[in-house]
Design an enzyme around this catalytic site. Sequence first.
Site, PDB file in Angstrom:
ATOM      1  N   HIS A 104       2.469 -21.714  16.054  1.00  0.00           N
ATOM      2  CA  HIS A 104       3.387 -20.582  15.903  1.00  0.00           C
ATOM      3  C   HIS A 104       2.906 -19.666  14.795  1.00  0.00           C
ATOM      4  O   HIS A 104       2.451 -20.113  13.749  1.00  0.00           O
ATOM      5  CB  HIS A 104       4.824 -21.059  15.617  1.00  0.00           C
ATOM      6  N   ASP A 142      13.328 -16.778  13.570  1.00  0.00           N
ATOM      7  CA  ASP A 142      13.298 -18.056  12.853  1.00  0.00           C
ATOM      8  C   ASP A 142      14.731 -18.417  12.434  1.00  0.00           C
ATOM      9  O   ASP A 142      15.484 -17.567  11.944  1.00  0.00           O
ATOM     10  CB  ASP A 142      12.401 -17.958  11.621  1.00  0.00           C
ATOM     11  N   CYS A 144       8.875 -31.696  22.383  1.00  0.00           N
ATOM     12  CA  CYS A 144       8.499 -30.616  21.460  1.00  0.00           C
ATOM     13  C   CYS A 144       9.614 -29.565  21.390  1.00  0.00           C
ATOM     14  O   CYS A 144      10.049 -29.030  22.405  1.00  0.00           O
ATOM     15  CB  CYS A 144       7.182 -29.989  21.914  1.00  0.00           C
TER      16      CYS A 144
HETATM   17  P1  AMP Z   1       6.193 -24.329   9.950  1.00  0.00           P
HETATM   18  O1  AMP Z   1       6.638 -24.882   8.642  1.00  0.00           O
HETATM   19  O2  AMP Z   1       5.077 -23.315   9.813  1.00  0.00           O
HETATM   20  O3  AMP Z   1       5.878 -25.386  10.972  1.00  0.00           O
HETATM   21  O4  AMP Z   1       7.407 -23.470  10.494  1.00  0.00           O
HETATM   22  C1  AMP Z   1       8.375 -23.968  11.342  1.00  0.00           C
HETATM   23  C2  AMP Z   1       9.446 -22.925  11.395  1.00  0.00           C
HETATM   24  O5  AMP Z   1      10.279 -23.177  12.514  1.00  0.00           O
HETATM   25  C3  AMP Z   1      10.354 -22.897  10.173  1.00  0.00           C
HETATM   26  O6  AMP Z   1      10.297 -21.611   9.561  1.00  0.00           O
HETATM   27  C4  AMP Z   1      11.740 -23.200  10.735  1.00  0.00           C
HETATM   28  O7  AMP Z   1      12.764 -22.489  10.087  1.00  0.00           O
HETATM   29  C5  AMP Z   1      11.583 -22.795  12.182  1.00  0.00           C
HETATM   30  N1  AMP Z   1      12.475 -23.457  13.125  1.00  0.00           N
HETATM   31  C6  AMP Z   1      12.744 -24.782  13.209  1.00  0.00           C
HETATM   32  N2  AMP Z   1      13.592 -25.011  14.225  1.00  0.00           N
HETATM   33  C7  AMP Z   1      13.863 -23.812  14.785  1.00  0.00           C
HETATM   34  C8  AMP Z   1      14.690 -23.385  15.874  1.00  0.00           C
HETATM   35  N3  AMP Z   1      15.397 -24.255  16.586  1.00  0.00           N
HETATM   36  N4  AMP Z   1      14.738 -22.065  16.158  1.00  0.00           N
HETATM   37  C9  AMP Z   1      14.031 -21.173  15.421  1.00  0.00           C
HETATM   38  N5  AMP Z   1      13.216 -21.516  14.409  1.00  0.00           N
HETATM   39  C10 AMP Z   1      13.146 -22.810  14.083  1.00  0.00           C
HETATM   40 ZN    ZN Z   2       5.320 -27.542  22.522  1.00  0.00          ZN
END
Ligand code: AMP
Ligand code: ZN
Length: 114
Positions: free
Chosen positions: A100, A30, A4
């Site tokens: 999240h 993010d 994860c």
């Molecule tokens: P969701 O679409 O609600 O699942 O949001 C997932 C979020 O995680 C998106 O806004 C991505 O830009 C963010 N995300 C993905 N990988 C990372 C990372 N390594 N660090 C910070 N944010 C991330």
């Molecule tokens: Zn997790």
Amino acid sequence: MEKCLFCRIIKKEMESHILYEDDDILAFKDVNPQAPVHLLIIPKKHIPGVTELEEEDKELIGKICLVAKRIAREQSVYQCGFRLVVNSGPDAGQAVQHLHFHLLGGRKLGWPPG
Ligand code: AMP
Ligand code: ZN
């Protein structure tokens, strides 16, 4: 290694810009911000999403909301307004299967979301 993505961030196996951390919660920027302020607030406990929440998680979710309030103040969006969003499942576009809360602010946010 942990599969994860967000559990890896929690374990510091992956880099992130952390803004808040305690025993139960982590908040970080993010990587693909959709607003001047765009943070993710997550429980350290691996919960895939809202649909997997249990009665025992009540207090944890309450704590996350209070952390959101605190961060909103620190990020200067407390007065002008901000949005706290949880995407759940495919139609909502949930991409990461670790619960999240998005905290978005710093610009006028449209409603309804697309
Ligand atoms: P969701 O679409 O609600 O699942 O949001 C997932 C979020 O995680 C998106 O806004 C991505 O830009 C963010 N995300 C993905 N990988 C990372 C990372 N390594 N660090 C910070 N944010 C991330
Ligand atoms: Zn997790």
